[in-house]
Design a protein around this motif. Structure first.
Motif, mmCIF file in Angstrom:
data_model
loop_
_atom_site.group_PDB
_atom_site.id
_atom_site.type_symbol
_atom_site.label_atom_id
_atom_site.label_comp_id
_atom_site.label_asym_id
_atom_site.label_seq_id
_atom_site.Cartn_x
_atom_site.Cartn_y
_atom_site.Cartn_z
ATOM 1 N N GLY A 153 53.686 168.986 83.642
ATOM 2 C CA GLY A 153 54.002 170.165 82.843
ATOM 3 C C GLY A 153 55.476 170.241 82.494
ATOM 4 O O GLY A 153 55.848 170.591 81.369
ATOM 5 N N MET A 154 56.336 169.895 83.450
ATOM 6 C CA MET A 154 57.781 169.905 83.197
ATOM 7 C C MET A 154 58.155 168.839 82.162
ATOM 8 O O MET A 154 59.001 169.067 81.305
ATOM 9 C CB MET A 154 58.555 169.682 84.492
ATOM 10 N N VAL A 155 57.512 167.682 82.252
ATOM 11 C CA VAL A 155 57.759 166.619 81.263
ATOM 12 C C VAL A 155 57.323 167.111 79.884
ATOM 13 O O VAL A 155 58.049 166.967 78.897
ATOM 14 C CB VAL A 155 57.028 165.311 81.644
ATOM 15 N N GLN A 156 56.143 167.704 79.834
ATOM 16 C CA GLN A 156 55.611 168.206 78.556
ATOM 17 C C GLN A 156 56.521 169.279 77.957
ATOM 18 O O GLN A 156 56.664 169.373 76.748
ATOM 19 C CB GLN A 156 54.208 168.762 78.770
ATOM 20 N N ASN A 157 57.172 170.066 78.814
ATOM 21 C CA ASN A 157 58.078 171.120 78.340
ATOM 22 C C ASN A 157 59.488 170.616 78.070
ATOM 23 O O ASN A 157 60.378 171.411 77.778
ATOM 24 C CB ASN A 157 58.117 172.269 79.352
ATOM 25 N N GLY A 158 59.710 169.305 78.188
ATOM 26 C CA GLY A 158 60.986 168.716 77.810
ATOM 27 C C GLY A 158 62.041 168.650 78.896
ATOM 28 O O GLY A 158 63.186 168.295 78.620
ATOM 29 N N LYS A 159 61.704 168.948 80.144
ATOM 30 C CA LYS A 159 62.711 168.912 81.201
ATOM 31 C C LYS A 159 63.140 167.490 81.530
ATOM 32 O O LYS A 159 64.278 167.259 81.909
ATOM 33 C CB LYS A 159 62.221 169.610 82.464
ATOM 34 N N TYR A 160 62.242 166.536 81.404
ATOM 35 C CA TYR A 160 62.543 165.140 81.743
ATOM 36 C C TYR A 160 62.252 164.245 80.536
ATOM 37 O O TYR A 160 61.269 163.498 80.523
ATOM 38 C CB TYR A 160 61.719 164.688 82.954
ATOM 39 N N PRO A 161 63.101 164.310 79.511
ATOM 40 C CA PRO A 161 62.841 163.512 78.303
ATOM 41 C C PRO A 161 62.797 162.010 78.619
ATOM 42 O O PRO A 161 63.628 161.503 79.353
ATOM 43 C CB PRO A 161 64.020 163.835 77.376
ATOM 44 N N GLY A 162 61.809 161.358 78.080
ATOM 45 C CA GLY A 162 61.673 159.913 78.257
ATOM 46 C C GLY A 162 61.133 159.502 79.615
ATOM 47 O O GLY A 162 61.094 158.311 79.928
ATOM 48 N N ALA A 163 60.721 160.460 80.429
ATOM 49 C CA ALA A 163 60.202 160.130 81.765
ATOM 50 C C ALA A 163 58.906 159.338 81.656
ATOM 51 O O ALA A 163 58.071 159.604 80.792
ATOM 52 C CB ALA A 163 59.969 161.400 82.564
ATOM 53 N N ASN A 164 58.761 158.390 82.545
ATOM 54 C CA ASN A 164 57.544 157.590 82.610
ATOM 55 C C ASN A 164 56.504 158.357 83.425
ATOM 56 O O ASN A 164 56.653 158.520 84.640
ATOM 57 C CB ASN A 164 57.845 156.237 83.263
ATOM 58 N N THR A 165 55.458 158.828 82.777
ATOM 59 C CA THR A 165 54.422 159.596 83.471
ATOM 60 C C THR A 165 53.223 158.737 83.900
ATOM 61 O O THR A 165 52.321 159.241 84.554
ATOM 62 C CB THR A 165 53.913 160.744 82.577
ATOM 63 N N THR A 166 53.249 157.465 83.574
ATOM 64 C CA THR A 166 52.137 156.583 83.923
ATOM 65 C C THR A 166 51.824 156.607 85.422
ATOM 66 O O THR A 166 50.650 156.724 85.795
ATOM 67 C CB THR A 166 52.390 155.142 83.430
ATOM 68 N N PRO A 167 52.834 156.517 86.323
ATOM 69 C CA PRO A 167 52.492 156.572 87.751
ATOM 70 C C PRO A 167 51.803 157.880 88.151
ATOM 71 O O PRO A 167 50.917 157.880 89.011
ATOM 72 C CB PRO A 167 53.850 156.431 88.452
ATOM 73 N N LEU A 168 52.176 158.986 87.527
ATOM 74 C CA LEU A 168 51.546 160.270 87.843
ATOM 75 C C LEU A 168 50.098 160.290 87.369
ATOM 76 O O LEU A 168 49.205 160.758 88.087
ATOM 77 C CB LEU A 168 52.333 161.417 87.209
ATOM 78 N N LEU A 169 49.864 159.793 86.176
ATOM 79 C CA LEU A 169 48.495 159.748 85.655
ATOM 80 C C LEU A 169 47.609 158.817 86.484
ATOM 81 O O LEU A 169 46.448 159.127 86.751
ATOM 82 C CB LEU A 169 48.502 159.342 84.185
ATOM 83 N N LYS A 170 48.182 157.698 86.930
ATOM 84 C CA LYS A 170 47.426 156.778 87.785
ATOM 85 C C LYS A 170 47.094 157.432 89.124
ATOM 86 O O LYS A 170 46.021 157.205 89.681
ATOM 87 C CB LYS A 170 48.205 155.477 87.998
ATOM 88 N N LEU A 171 48.019 158.247 89.636
ATOM 89 C CA LEU A 171 47.745 158.983 90.879
ATOM 90 C C LEU A 171 46.569 159.925 90.706
ATOM 91 O O LEU A 171 45.678 159.987 91.560
ATOM 92 C CB LEU A 171 48.976 159.796 91.291
ATOM 93 N N LEU A 172 46.586 160.687 89.615
ATOM 94 C CA LEU A 172 45.474 161.607 89.359
ATOM 95 C C LEU A 172 44.158 160.848 89.254
ATOM 96 O O LEU A 172 43.137 161.281 89.782
ATOM 97 C CB LEU A 172 45.716 162.426 88.092
#
Length: 185
Positions: A153-172
């Motif tokens: 959610g923080m990434v989506q709201n722009g707090k961490y621009p360019g962050a790699n969310t792949t590890p988070l999605l793989k965790l889910l």
């Protein structure tokens, strides 16, 4: 916020043990390492590694000092340019989080479970989740899923621009929790 307010917001059950002075000194010294012209001075790399090893040797007694460090929100970024990260992690916070895996159970597990609930940086959430799953598979599933969703959610709201969310999605996905994500509006 005052240190007391930060400590209160960090966790409902902080570590009861007082930090050792040596652990505080080591973390302070690690926190004072600075880049020079975008590079880590060569002698600082060996000093950094030696201090991390000493902190690791303190084991459980290092947790309260780490907890103080995380309460303050301090951090040092070591990868500010190409070829600049010659250390064990891109930030001091991540280096200390990695160190927790080697601290005696259950102390590290309980601290990491509290810590993951207070961080939103995708790298930090992914590392803590991975380490909790190594230590006690499935035990902290709901906490991990909540932390991952908060970080996304923080990434989506722009707090961490360019962050790699792949590890988070793989965790889910690994935790069977992909269905808990809300679709983009």
């Amino acid at each position: 916020a005052t240190a007391a307010e930060s400590a209160t917001s960090f966790a409902a059950n902080p570590t009861a043990t007082e930090p050792t002075e040596r652990a505080r000194q080591l973390i302070s010294q690690l926190n004072s390492l600075k880049l020079e012209n975008g590079q880590i001075p060569g002698d600082s790399i060996d000093v950094f590694r030696a201090k991390l090893l000493e902190l690791q040797g303190i084991d459980v007694a290092a947790i309260p000092a780490m907890e103080e460090f995380f309460h303050r929100g301090d951090n040092v970024r070591y990868d500010s340019g190409a070829g600049t990260n010659l250390l064990s992690a891109p930030t001091l916070r991540l280096a200390l989080m990695q160190l927790l895996l080697d601290v005696t159970l259950p102390d590290n597990e309980e601290f990491q479970a509290r810590l993951i609930q207070s961080v939103t940086d995708p790298e930090e959430v992914a590392l803590l989740a991975k380490q909790l799953e190594i230590a006690v598979p499935g035990h902290y599933r709901s906490i991990i899923v909540d932390a991952v969703k908060a970080s996304l959610g923080m990434v989506q709201n722009g707090k961490y621009p360019g962050a790699n969310t792949t590890p988070l999605l793989k965790l889910l996905e690994k935790l069977g929790a992909m269905n808990t994500l809300e679709p983009d509006p």
